[in-house]
Design an enzyme around this catalytic site. Structure first.
Site, PDB file in Angstrom:
ATOM      1  N   GLY A  82       0.841  -1.185   0.000  1.00 16.76           N
ATOM      2  CA  GLY A  82       0.000   0.000   0.000  1.00 16.76           C
ATOM      3  C   GLY A  82       0.874   1.231   0.000  1.00 16.76           C
ATOM      4  O   GLY A  82       2.021   1.177   0.458  1.00 16.76           O
TER       5      GLY A  82
ATOM      6  N   GLN B 113       3.430   9.918   1.032  1.00 17.43           N
ATOM      7  CA  GLN B 113       4.698   9.206   1.149  1.00 17.43           C
ATOM      8  C   GLN B 113       5.662   9.525   0.019  1.00 17.43           C
ATOM      9  O   GLN B 113       6.861   9.307   0.151  1.00 17.43           O
ATOM     10  CB  GLN B 113       4.452   7.690   1.233  1.00 17.43           C
ATOM     11  CG  GLN B 113       3.741   7.289   2.513  1.00 17.43           C
ATOM     12  CD  GLN B 113       3.513   5.796   2.554  1.00 17.43           C
ATOM     13  OE1 GLN B 113       2.525   5.288   2.032  1.00 17.43           O
ATOM     14  NE2 GLN B 113       4.442   5.069   3.143  1.00 17.43           N
TER      15      GLN B 113
ATOM     16  N   CYS C 297       5.741  -0.123   7.594  1.00 24.55           N
ATOM     17  CA  CYS C 297       5.424   0.983   6.707  1.00 24.55           C
ATOM     18  C   CYS C 297       6.676   1.371   5.935  1.00 24.55           C
ATOM     19  O   CYS C 297       7.764   1.417   6.505  1.00 24.55           O
ATOM     20  CB  CYS C 297       4.930   2.166   7.542  1.00 24.55           C
ATOM     21  SG  CYS C 297       4.562   3.623   6.571  1.00 24.55           S
ATOM     22  N   LEU C 298       6.499   1.639   4.638  1.00 22.36           N
ATOM     23  CA  LEU C 298       7.644   2.027   3.819  1.00 22.36           C
ATOM     24  C   LEU C 298       8.259   3.331   4.296  1.00 22.36           C
ATOM     25  O   LEU C 298       9.412   3.625   4.011  1.00 22.36           O
ATOM     26  CB  LEU C 298       7.224   2.160   2.351  1.00 22.36           C
ATOM     27  CG  LEU C 298       6.704   0.871   1.695  1.00 22.36           C
ATOM     28  CD1 LEU C 298       6.168   1.158   0.305  1.00 22.36           C
ATOM     29  CD2 LEU C 298       7.806  -0.178   1.644  1.00 22.36           C
TER      30      LEU C 298
ATOM     31  N   HIS D  11      -4.560   1.733   7.308  1.00 22.62           N
ATOM     32  CA  HIS D  11      -3.195   2.245   7.421  1.00 22.62           C
ATOM     33  C   HIS D  11      -2.959   3.385   6.404  1.00 22.62           C
ATOM     34  O   HIS D  11      -2.423   4.436   6.754  1.00 22.62           O
ATOM     35  CB  HIS D  11      -2.222   1.077   7.177  1.00 22.62           C
ATOM     36  CG  HIS D  11      -0.778   1.441   7.194  1.00 22.62           C
ATOM     37  ND1 HIS D  11       0.105   0.942   8.118  1.00 22.62           N
ATOM     38  CD2 HIS D  11      -0.041   2.246   6.382  1.00 22.62           C
ATOM     39  CE1 HIS D  11       1.316   1.440   7.879  1.00 22.62           C
ATOM     40  NE2 HIS D  11       1.259   2.228   6.839  1.00 22.62           N
ATOM     41  N   GLU D  12      -3.405   3.165   5.176  1.00 25.94           N
ATOM     42  CA  GLU D  12      -3.173   4.165   4.118  1.00 25.94           C
ATOM     43  C   GLU D  12      -4.022   5.413   4.316  1.00 25.94           C
ATOM     44  O   GLU D  12      -3.558   6.523   4.082  1.00 25.94           O
ATOM     45  CB  GLU D  12      -3.420   3.553   2.731  1.00 25.94           C
ATOM     46  CG  GLU D  12      -2.542   2.356   2.373  1.00 25.94           C
ATOM     47  CD  GLU D  12      -1.065   2.577   2.636  1.00 25.94           C
ATOM     48  OE1 GLU D  12      -0.585   3.721   2.534  1.00 25.94           O
ATOM     49  OE2 GLU D  12      -0.371   1.597   2.985  1.00 25.94           O
TER      50      GLU D  12
ATOM     51  N   HIS E 218      -2.435   7.729   6.664  1.00 24.13           N
ATOM     52  CA  HIS E 218      -1.364   8.531   6.065  1.00 24.13           C
ATOM     53  C   HIS E 218      -1.899   9.864   5.541  1.00 24.13           C
ATOM     54  O   HIS E 218      -1.264  10.906   5.689  1.00 24.13           O
ATOM     55  CB  HIS E 218      -0.732   7.787   4.872  1.00 24.13           C
ATOM     56  CG  HIS E 218       0.400   6.875   5.254  1.00 24.13           C
ATOM     57  ND1 HIS E 218       1.546   7.320   5.876  1.00 24.13           N
ATOM     58  CD2 HIS E 218       0.574   5.543   5.072  1.00 24.13           C
ATOM     59  CE1 HIS E 218       2.370   6.287   6.060  1.00 24.13           C
ATOM     60  NE2 HIS E 218       1.798   5.195   5.588  1.00 24.13           N
TER      61      HIS E 218
HETATM   62 NI    NI Z   1       2.573   3.261   5.626  1.00 24.91          NI
END
Ligand code: NI
Length: 169
Positions: free
Chosen positions: A46, A51, A93-94, A135-136, A139
């Site tokens: 995701g 991000q 998370c990235l 989660h997304e 963000h």
């Molecule tokens: Ni994330």
């Protein structure tokens, strides 16, 4: 298509609120394509526009059934209108380097969003799929999964991150 740079905590852009999207043009489709490519390159399941430093309300979520055929959906201006149940599950998370932790999320959610043409989407999501969407969507509001942890755990991570960043200098 292009692979974009993924910003990582504590980059300020991750703490900002993304703005709703009102224009559904080729540039938006390009943004979604780039986000998909960036997500798979990472690799991740995701990605939210913040991000990659874009403050627009769009996320991409992997929906691949098998490894061979990568497939994702783009959700524009997504909103979680209902949530039920509560499950703890491991998240990473990235944008949060070298860390995973258990986070509590709704087990089942109802999602309202728009597609890349501005057409309304309305669907239920459960389990892993529901977790990624929650989660997304977080963000887009400037929230990271580490915000859901105890202060103790978060501070431990902050200390660990300092060491990681120092080692990378
Ligand atoms: Ni994330």
């Amino acid at each position: 298509m292009a692979i974009k740079k993924i910003f990582t905590y504590p980059e300020p852009v991750l703490r900002q609120e993304a703005r709703p999207i009102t224009v559904f043009d080729e540039a938006l489709k390009q943004l979604a394509a780039d986000m998909g490519e960036t997500m798979y390159d990472a690799p991740g399941v995701g990605l939210a526009a913040n991000q990659i430093g874009v403050l627009k309300q769009i996320v991409v979520v992997d929906i691949s059934k098998d490894e061979e055929k990568k497939e994702f959906i783009a959700l524009v201006n997504p909103l979680i209108s209902k949530g039920e149940g509560c499950v703890a599950g491991e998240e990473g998370c990235l944008s949060v380097l070298e860390y995973e932790a258990k986070v509590e999320r709704f087990q089942k959610i109802h999602v309202e969003a728009l597609d890349l043409d501005g057409k309304p989407l309305s669907f239920d999501a459960e389990d892993r799929f529901a977790r990624i969407i929650q989660h997304e969507v977080d963000h887009l509001r400037g929230t990271l999964f580490i915000d859901h942890l105890s202060t103790l755990k978060r501070n431990l991570y902050k200390r660990k991150l300092k060491k990681i960043l120092k080692a990378r200098q």
